[in-house]
Design a protein around this motif. Sequence first.
Motif, PDB file in Angstrom:
ATOM      1  N   SER B 267       0.865  -1.176   0.000  1.00 33.51           N
ATOM      2  CA  SER B 267       0.000   0.000   0.000  1.00 33.51           C
ATOM      3  C   SER B 267       0.904   1.230   0.000  1.00 33.51           C
ATOM      4  O   SER B 267       1.702   1.412   0.920  1.00 33.51           O
ATOM      5  N   VAL B 268       0.791   2.026  -1.048  1.00 34.58           N
ATOM      6  CA  VAL B 268       1.725   3.139  -1.247  1.00 34.58           C
ATOM      7  C   VAL B 268       0.956   4.421  -1.516  1.00 34.58           C
ATOM      8  O   VAL B 268       0.123   4.472  -2.419  1.00 34.58           O
ATOM      9  N   ARG B 269       1.223   5.441  -0.736  1.00 33.51           N
ATOM     10  CA  ARG B 269       0.603   6.750  -0.978  1.00 33.51           C
ATOM     11  C   ARG B 269       1.422   7.502  -2.018  1.00 33.51           C
ATOM     12  O   ARG B 269       2.590   7.812  -1.793  1.00 33.51           O
ATOM     13  N   ALA B 270       0.798   7.812  -3.143  1.00 34.93           N
ATOM     14  CA  ALA B 270       1.519   8.500  -4.225  1.00 34.93           C
ATOM     15  C   ALA B 270       2.130   9.801  -3.714  1.00 34.93           C
ATOM     16  O   ALA B 270       3.256  10.157  -4.068  1.00 34.93           O
ATOM     17  N   GLY B 271       1.397  10.501  -2.861  1.00 34.36           N
ATOM     18  CA  GLY B 271       1.894  11.784  -2.360  1.00 34.36           C
ATOM     19  C   GLY B 271       3.204  11.658  -1.609  1.00 34.36           C
ATOM     20  O   GLY B 271       4.033  12.563  -1.625  1.00 34.36           O
ATOM     21  N   LEU B 273       5.591   9.727  -2.368  1.00 32.04           N
ATOM     22  CA  LEU B 273       6.671   9.636  -3.359  1.00 32.04           C
ATOM     23  C   LEU B 273       6.907  10.972  -4.043  1.00 32.04           C
ATOM     24  O   LEU B 273       8.035  11.329  -4.394  1.00 32.04           O
ATOM     25  N   ILE B 274       5.791  11.707  -4.268  1.00 33.39           N
ATOM     26  CA  ILE B 274       5.849  12.944  -5.047  1.00 33.39           C
ATOM     27  C   ILE B 274       6.657  14.017  -4.320  1.00 33.39           C
ATOM     28  O   ILE B 274       7.456  14.724  -4.935  1.00 33.39           O
ATOM     29  N   ALA B 275       6.437  14.125  -3.004  1.00 23.66           N
ATOM     30  CA  ALA B 275       7.205  15.116  -2.243  1.00 23.66           C
ATOM     31  C   ALA B 275       8.612  14.585  -2.054  1.00 23.66           C
ATOM     32  O   ALA B 275       8.863  13.742  -1.206  1.00 23.66           O
ATOM     33  N   GLN B 277      10.513  13.521  -4.914  1.00 22.30           N
ATOM     34  CA  GLN B 277      10.893  12.706  -6.089  1.00 22.30           C
ATOM     35  C   GLN B 277      11.463  11.357  -5.677  1.00 22.30           C
ATOM     36  O   GLN B 277      12.567  10.995  -6.062  1.00 22.30           O
ATOM     37  N   LYS B 278      10.705  10.633  -4.878  1.00 21.00           N
ATOM     38  CA  LYS B 278      11.169   9.325  -4.415  1.00 21.00           C
ATOM     39  C   LYS B 278      10.632   8.226  -5.323  1.00 21.00           C
ATOM     40  O   LYS B 278       9.717   8.460  -6.116  1.00 21.00           O
ATOM     41  N   SER B 279      11.198   7.039  -5.178  1.00 17.13           N
ATOM     42  CA  SER B 279      10.726   5.944  -6.025  1.00 17.13           C
ATOM     43  C   SER B 279      10.784   4.607  -5.315  1.00 17.13           C
ATOM     44  O   SER B 279      11.516   4.429  -4.337  1.00 17.13           O
ATOM     45  N   ILE B 280       9.952   3.699  -5.810  1.00 16.55           N
ATOM     46  CA  ILE B 280       9.988   2.300  -5.384  1.00 16.55           C
ATOM     47  C   ILE B 280      10.411   1.491  -6.593  1.00 16.55           C
ATOM     48  O   ILE B 280       9.798   1.590  -7.659  1.00 16.55           O
TER      49      ILE B 280
END
Lengths: 338, 338
Positions: B267-271, B273-275, B277-280
């Motif tokens: 379960s990943v909150r897009a927000g 990652l956005i704050a 510029q992170k990534s999985i």
Amino acid sequence: MDNIKAYAAMEPGGTLEPFTYDPGPLAPDHVEIDVIASGLCHSDISMLDNAWGISRFPLVGGHEVTGRISKRGEAVTHLDIGQVVGLGWISQSCAHCQTCTGGDQHHCQSIRPTIAGRHGGFANKVRAQAMWALPLPDGLDPKTAGPLFCGGITVFSPIYELGLKPTDRLAVIGIGGLGHLALKFGRAWGCDVTAFTSTIDKTDSLLELGAHHVVNSRDKEAIKALRGQFDMVISTVNVNLPWHNYIAALAPKGRLVQVGIPHEPMSVRAGSLIAGQKSIYGSDTGSPATLMKMLEFCARHNITPEIESFAMSDINAAIARLKSGQARYRIVLTSDEP
Amino acid sequence: MDNIKAYAAMEPGGTLEPFTYDPGPLAPDHVEIDVIASGLCHSDISMLDNAWGISRFPLVGGHEVTGRISKRGEAVTHLDIGQVVGLGWISQSCAHCQTCTGGDQHHCQSIRPTIAGRHGGFANKVRAQAMWALPLPDGLDPKTAGPLFCGGITVFSPIYELGLKPTDRLAVIGIGGLGHLALKFGRAWGCDVTAFTSTIDKTDSLLELGAHHVVNSRDKEAIKALRGQFDMVISTVNVNLPWHNYIAALAPKGRLVQVGIPHEPMSVRAGSLIAGQKSIYGSDTGSPATLMKMLEFCARHNITPEIESFAMSDINAAIARLKSGQARYRIVLTSDEP
């Protein structure tokens, strides 16, 4: 001291009203900008509605601003009075931390967003730290260029920073204010470009904007048929989609870039990323240097936002139009004092 | 024709039994390897149990093999009879598609895993396409090096391919067969290295392995206190963790690399990652070129897997030991015909 004449919401969700404020003394590293035009972004609505819980009222939105430098702080020497600049989501960063000095000023822990805790571009004037007022290159029209400074950079930044290659296949999910610029960037970048849209009757105009292919984002079978195709998929939508289908549509080492923020968490199967070294990447805005690269690229390739123009005094009608979902593709408010 | 003497499960979950098979003619681009040792990986158990639904029985596991070239197909000229090589998860790729010729042979659509649809290294001999039999550099002991070819490359590949810098901060979640090698790699890479473990009594040995810091992965407050710290977090575990805490622990542009496969979706909150510029990122194994880079690096830095050694004839006891979770850190089976 000249007061600034703006349009503000006095409370969350409130109608915008004329609002005058005294900006106080100009900080030495700041400039004041006479607004020419100001794009209207979904983030303005989120802030006006206090959807993210960080709004302070009265709230003056507007973070896709173009205008002319009318004052500059005593430490500012690289911008001239009268010079045309643009201003986006960020208005200030600390300029001395490791992140700032390393060129990632947009990740500085001390950034000040243009419309959070300060007043934005729905006004006759706006202020910002000079670093964030980017000169508009010759060939870009300040009446239309505003949306590049938020909508544009949001999709340009991953293309540029993740090293998308002109030989790559790019897909864009959701063709609105951000997505239509992603199509234009991808086409000019040299890529094969696919538009995923739920409004399939837009097909002709999406092809005109730069898409080589248009796919109905509600047609799961069509998406499944694109297995292994894309080096990058940029999603601009604010809802959860069947992400496993889009991850399957990535080529090995492909990247799903989220620039929209679905309200619910995404559900992601780790195994679907592991087979093929795929990734999900989040991206918000860009640094001053990336903004400048984008502006140069836009000038070279005649990339301009497709806009609908409203007078700033019609701001409430403009907001209603944005909320209708019918705007093609970005609304820009023109200053009452042109 | 010499038959091959192996240990096989006859059915999903079955005890391993001696099993002899005729490998048929040797393909011109293949080699036959006299097995010296063969690591025991959790993926062997998954395949023996048919957990992924791709197993065929009788099934001979073993995909962390070291041995000596005993035969070579007529097209093979770059490997000598008697030369010591290693073999990992993949035994064959097409060698002519764009992915293969581009150096990403591990993403070829036609790869043949060593233990899926063919027989692996729990045997006196194993075969593979010559490209996937990598010469062991001087200084690496074939009795212990086997786990580098699956466990090792799985964690080396993201470090190498994602360009982790020696100035970066690396964290590793789960210190077992993969994780302990990630600690060694990270330390030799020059990074600041943090181990997240649920077995906090291993602290002293984790510091010896290369960790600078050891954190209890069950202590949410301790993880929260590490906000913004890590340039890369590699998770080797097969369960879902509070990923939002680990994403928050990433520095701007930080990457959470999944090499474990939780059974349930993440379960990943897009927000989140956005704050920043992170990534999985997901990662499985590596290409022949990356495997060779890893082997050179291991020889230069004396990086060897920490193993417990079993005779191959004790394979069922070795599997029980692996399942106990007590092995420190990888089990290696030594051939019955040394």
